[in-house]
Design a protein around this motif. Structure first.
Motif, PDB file in Angstrom:
ATOM      1  N   ASP A  89       0.631  -1.129  -0.384  1.00  0.00           N
ATOM      2  CA  ASP A  89      -0.199   0.351  -0.088  1.00  0.00           C
ATOM      3  C   ASP A  89       0.844   1.535  -0.293  1.00  0.00           C
ATOM      4  N   TYR A  90       2.186   1.509   0.672  1.00  0.00           N
ATOM      5  CA  TYR A  90       2.466   2.078   1.133  1.00  0.00           C
ATOM      6  C   TYR A  90       3.614   1.830  -0.224  1.00  0.00           C
ATOM      7  N   LEU A  91       4.795   1.439  -0.599  1.00  0.00           N
ATOM      8  CA  LEU A  91       5.755   1.268  -1.423  1.00  0.00           C
ATOM      9  C   LEU A  91       5.300   1.037  -2.660  1.00  0.00           C
ATOM     10  N   GLY A  92       4.115   0.425  -2.759  1.00  0.00           N
ATOM     11  CA  GLY A  92       3.407  -0.369  -4.316  1.00  0.00           C
ATOM     12  C   GLY A  92       3.867  -1.144  -4.417  1.00  0.00           C
ATOM     13  N   ARG A 139      14.748 -10.461 -10.068  1.00  0.00           N
ATOM     14  CA  ARG A 139      16.015 -11.443  -9.467  1.00  0.00           C
ATOM     15  C   ARG A 139      16.607 -10.481  -8.104  1.00  0.00           C
ATOM     16  N   GLN A 140      15.216 -10.374  -7.437  1.00  0.00           N
ATOM     17  CA  GLN A 140      15.122  -9.638  -6.526  1.00  0.00           C
ATOM     18  C   GLN A 140      13.929  -9.850  -5.197  1.00  0.00           C
ATOM     19  N   TYR A 141      14.453 -10.299  -3.842  1.00  0.00           N
ATOM     20  CA  TYR A 141      13.407  -9.895  -3.160  1.00  0.00           C
ATOM     21  C   TYR A 141      13.720  -9.743  -2.100  1.00  0.00           C
ATOM     22  N   VAL A 142      12.510  -9.300  -1.438  1.00  0.00           N
ATOM     23  CA  VAL A 142      12.531  -9.874   0.344  1.00  0.00           C
ATOM     24  C   VAL A 142      12.149 -10.310   0.804  1.00  0.00           C
ATOM     25  N   GLU A 143      12.358 -11.396   1.801  1.00  0.00           N
ATOM     26  CA  GLU A 143      12.442 -12.153   2.748  1.00  0.00           C
ATOM     27  C   GLU A 143      12.444 -11.925   4.435  1.00  0.00           C
ATOM     28  N   PHE A 144      10.786 -12.293   4.732  1.00  0.00           N
ATOM     29  CA  PHE A 144      10.796 -11.935   5.493  1.00  0.00           C
ATOM     30  C   PHE A 144       9.778 -13.462   7.080  1.00  0.00           C
ATOM     31  N   VAL A 145      10.228 -13.665   7.789  1.00  0.00           N
ATOM     32  CA  VAL A 145      10.584 -14.619   8.713  1.00  0.00           C
ATOM     33  C   VAL A 145       9.494 -13.867   9.410  1.00  0.00           C
ATOM     34  N   GLU A 146       8.280 -14.793  10.262  1.00  0.00           N
ATOM     35  CA  GLU A 146       7.435 -14.167  11.410  1.00  0.00           C
ATOM     36  C   GLU A 146       8.449 -14.651  12.629  1.00  0.00           C
ATOM     37  N   ASP A 147       8.919 -13.304  13.903  1.00  0.00           N
ATOM     38  CA  ASP A 147       9.125 -13.855  14.764  1.00  0.00           C
ATOM     39  C   ASP A 147       8.379 -14.082  15.695  1.00  0.00           C
ATOM     40  N   THR A 148       8.309 -15.190  16.624  1.00  0.00           N
ATOM     41  CA  THR A 148       7.480 -16.020  17.617  1.00  0.00           C
ATOM     42  C   THR A 148       8.771 -15.375  18.383  1.00  0.00           C
ATOM     43  N   GLU A 149       9.792 -14.759  18.673  1.00  0.00           N
ATOM     44  CA  GLU A 149      10.130 -14.960  19.581  1.00  0.00           C
ATOM     45  C   GLU A 149      10.801 -13.055  20.574  1.00  0.00           C
ATOM     46  N   THR A 155       2.988   1.199  -9.735  1.00  0.00           N
ATOM     47  CA  THR A 155       3.133   1.798  -8.383  1.00  0.00           C
ATOM     48  C   THR A 155       4.253   1.503  -7.891  1.00  0.00           C
ATOM     49  N   ARG A 156       5.120   0.178  -7.860  1.00  0.00           N
ATOM     50  CA  ARG A 156       6.710   0.350  -6.853  1.00  0.00           C
ATOM     51  C   ARG A 156       7.519   2.172  -7.011  1.00  0.00           C
ATOM     52  N   ILE A 157       8.050   1.718  -6.536  1.00  0.00           N
ATOM     53  CA  ILE A 157       8.324   3.659  -6.120  1.00  0.00           C
ATOM     54  C   ILE A 157       9.913   3.095  -6.672  1.00  0.00           C
ATOM     55  N   SER A 158      10.653   1.930  -6.634  1.00  0.00           N
ATOM     56  CA  SER A 158      11.561   1.661  -7.167  1.00  0.00           C
ATOM     57  C   SER A 158      12.005   0.275  -7.689  1.00  0.00           C
ATOM     58  N   GLU A 159      12.472   0.121  -8.674  1.00  0.00           N
ATOM     59  CA  GLU A 159      12.956  -0.996 -10.058  1.00  0.00           C
ATOM     60  C   GLU A 159      13.838  -2.021  -8.692  1.00  0.00           C
ATOM     61  N   VAL A 160      15.001  -1.790  -8.239  1.00  0.00           N
ATOM     62  CA  VAL A 160      15.725  -2.063  -7.336  1.00  0.00           C
ATOM     63  C   VAL A 160      16.504  -2.353  -6.624  1.00  0.00           C
ATOM     64  N   MET A 204      17.792  -2.396   4.078  1.00  0.00           N
ATOM     65  CA  MET A 204      18.303  -2.445   2.947  1.00  0.00           C
ATOM     66  C   MET A 204      17.813  -0.742   1.821  1.00  0.00           C
ATOM     67  N   ASN A 205      18.386  -1.101   0.636  1.00  0.00           N
ATOM     68  CA  ASN A 205      18.222   0.360  -0.152  1.00  0.00           C
ATOM     69  C   ASN A 205      17.336   0.253  -1.560  1.00  0.00           C
ATOM     70  N   LEU A 206      17.114   1.010  -1.658  1.00  0.00           N
ATOM     71  CA  LEU A 206      16.144   1.270  -2.900  1.00  0.00           C
ATOM     72  C   LEU A 206      16.498   2.290  -3.715  1.00  0.00           C
ATOM     73  N   ASP A 207      16.683   1.980  -4.668  1.00  0.00           N
ATOM     74  CA  ASP A 207      17.423   3.098  -5.863  1.00  0.00           C
ATOM     75  C   ASP A 207      15.980   4.260  -6.365  1.00  0.00           C
ATOM     76  N   VAL A 208      15.780   5.495  -6.637  1.00  0.00           N
ATOM     77  CA  VAL A 208      14.691   5.754  -6.769  1.00  0.00           C
ATOM     78  C   VAL A 208      15.641   7.367  -7.992  1.00  0.00           C
ATOM     79  N   ASN A 209      15.127   8.105  -9.269  1.00  0.00           N
ATOM     80  CA  ASN A 209      15.794   9.036  -9.501  1.00  0.00           C
ATOM     81  C   ASN A 209      15.621  10.106  -8.733  1.00  0.00           C
ATOM     82  N   ASP A 210      14.597  10.589  -7.905  1.00  0.00           N
ATOM     83  CA  ASP A 210      14.829  11.287  -7.496  1.00  0.00           C
ATOM     84  C   ASP A 210      13.698  11.586  -6.043  1.00  0.00           C
TER      85      ASP A 210
END
Length: 317
Positions: free
Chosen positions: A54-57, A80-90, A166-171, A242-248
């Motif tokens: 909803d926010y980063l698109g 070729r890139q993604y973010v992997e999230f694991v539920e933190d139960t601890e 809608t995504r703010i960045s491609e890489v 992590m970093n997301l590249d944008v033009n401006d």
């Protein structure tokens, strides 16, 4: 023995040491083609999913489920890139899990690291998601993943899909993590893996706080975040990023200001010029993990020069 036979025998004897050396030579390092993903823990999968969609698109996440409940979530950035999230139960203090690097030959990489004395598994694992992988640890104790994409599985099936406009960045150009001892990471990533340092600096020129290193076969890079004291949860969340590249950055912020920010998250602030000369701002997940947004090129056209202060280092017990 004729003169010709003696000559052939001499050549064979001379070639023997070379053949013997070739049989025992250590394998060459396989290619490292880029950063495949960053692995993070999250206290709230639904909230984190809303932040990225909803926010980063970005597109809808992919999930792994246990007894019908999602426990692992993948946010696709590009093919070729993604973010992997694991539920933190601890309720872990450290949300950073690992960085995964794409290699051109996963089995050759496993063998190469074993010959260098690293602890690696007896064989690579196949997730069924679209890549084969194995885990090891660097010289500071951080988990490191190597993977090779395959042509079967969930990720392969969605190749070319789920990358909305809608995504703010491609890489994701880089990831950064807390580094208690720069010498150890430089030995692991520089000497063993062939990463190349291209910039270092800090807010205080007399201290080095950040070291940036290109991957050997890529323009992706890692950022070693140096420190010299025990870190709080908020400091850990800021340094591990992590970093997301944008033009401006300003244009991106204007867009983000029109979108819904999930409860507890922190939205993008005003652009500032970083020590390295690039325009940047930061956003934060609910658990205070930092998502950096940075321009692809430095403001003014040229990056700032490196400074060579003493690297910060956490004293070892």
């Amino acid at each position: 023995m004729t003169k010709r036979l003696r000559s052939l025998a001499t050549l064979a004897l001379l070639a023997l040491p070379l053949w013997t050396f070739a049989q025992h030579a250590k394998p060459q390092r396989p290619t490292i083609l880029g950063i495949a993903h960053i692995g993070l823990y999250t206290d709230d999968l639904a909230n984190t999913a809303a932040f990225f969609t909803d926010y980063l698109g970005f597109g809808e996440p992919y999930y792994l489920r246990r007894e019908g409940k999602p426990t692992v979530m993948f946010i696709k950035l590009n093919d070729r890139q993604y973010v992997e999230f694991v539920e933190d139960t601890e309720q872990r203090k450290v949300k950073y899990r690992h960085t995964a690097f794409q290699t051109g030959d996963i089995e050759a990489m496993r063998v190469y690291l074993r010959t260098q004395g690293l602890a690696v598994p007896e064989e690579v694992s196949d997730t069924g998601l679209g890549f084969k992988y194995f885990l090891t640890t660097d010289f500071n104790g951080h988990e490191v993943e190597f993977l090779e994409y395959t042509d079967k599985g969930l990720l392969a099936e969605h190749m070319g899909e789920d990358m909305p406009d809608t995504r703010i960045s491609e890489v994701m150009s880089h990831v950064g993590w807390c580094c208690p001892d720069a010498a150890r990471d430089m030995a692991f990533y520089g000497y063993l893996l062939g990463f190349n340092e291209f910039w270092r600096g800090g807010a205080n020129p007399e201290k080095t706080s950040w070291i940036k290193m290109y991957l050997p076969e890529s323009t992706d890079y890692i950022e070693l975040m140096l420190f010299d004291h025990e870190l709080s949860a908020s400091e850990l969340g800021s340094l591990n990023h992590m970093n997301l590249d944008v033009n401006d950055v300003n244009t991106t912020k204007q867009l983000l200001d029109t979108r819904k920010l999930p409860e507890g998250c922190t939205g993008a602030g005003q652009q500032r010029k970083g020590i390295n000369g690039f325009g940047q701002t930061n956003t934060y997940l609910k658990d205070k993990t930092r998502i950096e947004v940075m321009t692809k090129v430095p403001l003014g056209g040229a990056p700032s020069a490196s400074t060579w202060g003493v690297p910060q280092r956490l004293a070892h017990e």
